[in-house]
Motif scaffolding. Structure first.
Motif, PDB file in Angstrom:
ATOM      1  N   HIS A   1       0.918  -1.252   0.008  1.00  0.00           N
ATOM      2  CA  HIS A   1       0.082   0.051   0.014  1.00  0.00           C
ATOM      3  C   HIS A   1       0.804   1.239  -0.037  1.00  0.00           C
TER       4      HIS A   1
ATOM      5  N   ARG B   1       2.538   1.715  -3.513  1.00  0.00           N
ATOM      6  CA  ARG B   1       1.616   1.973  -4.516  1.00  0.00           C
ATOM      7  C   ARG B   1       1.317   3.675  -4.262  1.00  0.00           C
ATOM      8  N   GLU B   2       1.038   4.174  -3.091  1.00  0.00           N
ATOM      9  CA  GLU B   2       0.855   5.480  -2.953  1.00  0.00           C
ATOM     10  C   GLU B   2       1.980   6.368  -2.953  1.00  0.00           C
TER      11      GLU B   2
ATOM     12  N   ALA C   1       5.778   1.294  -7.865  1.00  0.00           N
ATOM     13  CA  ALA C   1       4.649   0.647  -7.231  1.00  0.00           C
ATOM     14  C   ALA C   1       4.734  -0.910  -7.442  1.00  0.00           C
TER      15      ALA C   1
ATOM     16  N   ARG D   1       4.976   5.037 -13.640  1.00  0.00           N
ATOM     17  CA  ARG D   1       4.561   5.952 -12.587  1.00  0.00           C
ATOM     18  C   ARG D   1       4.586   7.435 -13.281  1.00  0.00           C
TER      19      ARG D   1
ATOM     20  N   GLY E   1      -7.521   9.567 -12.079  1.00  0.00           N
ATOM     21  CA  GLY E   1      -6.657   8.500 -11.420  1.00  0.00           C
ATOM     22  C   GLY E   1      -6.106   9.377 -10.122  1.00  0.00           C
ATOM     23  N   VAL E   2      -5.797  10.753 -10.395  1.00  0.00           N
ATOM     24  CA  VAL E   2      -5.044  11.498  -9.403  1.00  0.00           C
ATOM     25  C   VAL E   2      -6.057  11.480  -8.181  1.00  0.00           C
TER      26      VAL E   2
ATOM     27  N   ARG F   1      -6.251   7.760  -6.420  1.00  0.00           N
ATOM     28  CA  ARG F   1      -5.160   7.807  -5.584  1.00  0.00           C
ATOM     29  C   ARG F   1      -5.341   8.504  -4.163  1.00  0.00           C
ATOM     30  N   GLU F   2      -5.977   9.761  -4.220  1.00  0.00           N
ATOM     31  CA  GLU F   2      -6.049  10.602  -3.000  1.00  0.00           C
ATOM     32  C   GLU F   2      -6.891   9.771  -2.124  1.00  0.00           C
TER      33      GLU F   2
ATOM     34  N   GLN G   1      -7.621   6.430  -2.054  1.00  0.00           N
ATOM     35  CA  GLN G   1      -7.241   5.172  -1.782  1.00  0.00           C
ATOM     36  C   GLN G   1      -6.265   5.789  -0.529  1.00  0.00           C
ATOM     37  N   LYS G   2      -5.449   6.619  -0.935  1.00  0.00           N
ATOM     38  CA  LYS G   2      -4.317   6.906   0.263  1.00  0.00           C
ATOM     39  C   LYS G   2      -5.080   6.924   1.695  1.00  0.00           C
TER      40      LYS G   2
END
Length: 210
Positions: free
Chosen positions: A11, A14-15, A41, A49, A56-57, A60-61, A63-64
């Motif tokens: 995780h 990935r972030e 990642a 990356r 997608g941006v 990602r925020e 998911q983070k």
């Protein structure tokens, strides 16, 4: 509810940043983000990356933030809907709701080395709120609530041993800790500055509102 059983370090990779999912280990050289693959990642295509699309941006925020507090999508969206109903900035409301989860409060008090360990401590009944045992990790702690440890030698020893591992730990201002007993009180709501994760909460709001 499903649980993620894979590597927590994936995780973070990935972030592209430390999510502190393993507590003190994340501050050592064993952290995957500190090693050579920190810019990669997980997976065979991890080297690809880039900034990516607007979608997608924002993903990602989200998911983070979700992975930082350790929850699934359905539970995360429940917090978002609640944050929408509150007055004020939805993004800040969301962060405050997540920060006030009991497992996060236990972690921020240094009663546990990580949020995952804090969830286990809460689930096993070691933590009391206002004199009542609470074994629900996402229990919402409010201003004035008193967090205490179960009155047993085993529970107190577990918490005191953890406090002793990091004697220089500084408790945030919205929590008041008495390490001798040990017990704590939530004296105010956490501010945006108290929330240490580097996240663009407005992008999370835009993603969840689509």
């Amino acid at each position: 509810m499903g649980r993620y059983l894979g590597s927590s370090c994936k995780h973070c990779r990935r972030e592209g940043m430390k999510l502190m999912l393993k507590g003190a280990r994340c501050e050592t050289g064993k952290c995957a983000v500190e090693r050579r693959e920190r810019h990669m990642a997980p997976g065979m295509h991890g080297w690809r990356r880039g900034r990516g699309s607007d979608y997608g941006v924002r993903l990602r925020e989200k998911q983070k933030l979700k992975r930082y507090y350790g929850m699934q999508d359905k539970q995360f969206m429940r917090y978002f809907r609640e944050a929408e109903r509150l007055k004020g900035n939805t993004g800040v409301n969301l962060l405050q709701l997540l920060e006030c989860r009991l497992d996060n409060v236990v972690y921020k008090l240094n009663f546990a080395p990580s949020r995952k360990a804090a969830r286990q401590i809460v689930s096993h009944g070691h933590i009391y709120v206002n004199g009542r045992r609470v074994n629900i990790p996402d229990f919402a702690v409010t201003v004035g609530d008193k967090i205490t440890v179960k009155n047993s030698d085993r529970s107190r020893k577990t918490i005191k041993d953890q406090l002793a591992t990091n004697p220089n730990y500084t408790t945030q201002q919205w929590l008041q800790l008495n390490a001798d007993k040990p017990e704590a009180t939530m004296v105010s709501m956490p501010t945006r500055d108290d929330i240490q994760l580097v996240v663009e909460e407005q992008l999370v709001v835009e993603f969840c509102s689509r």
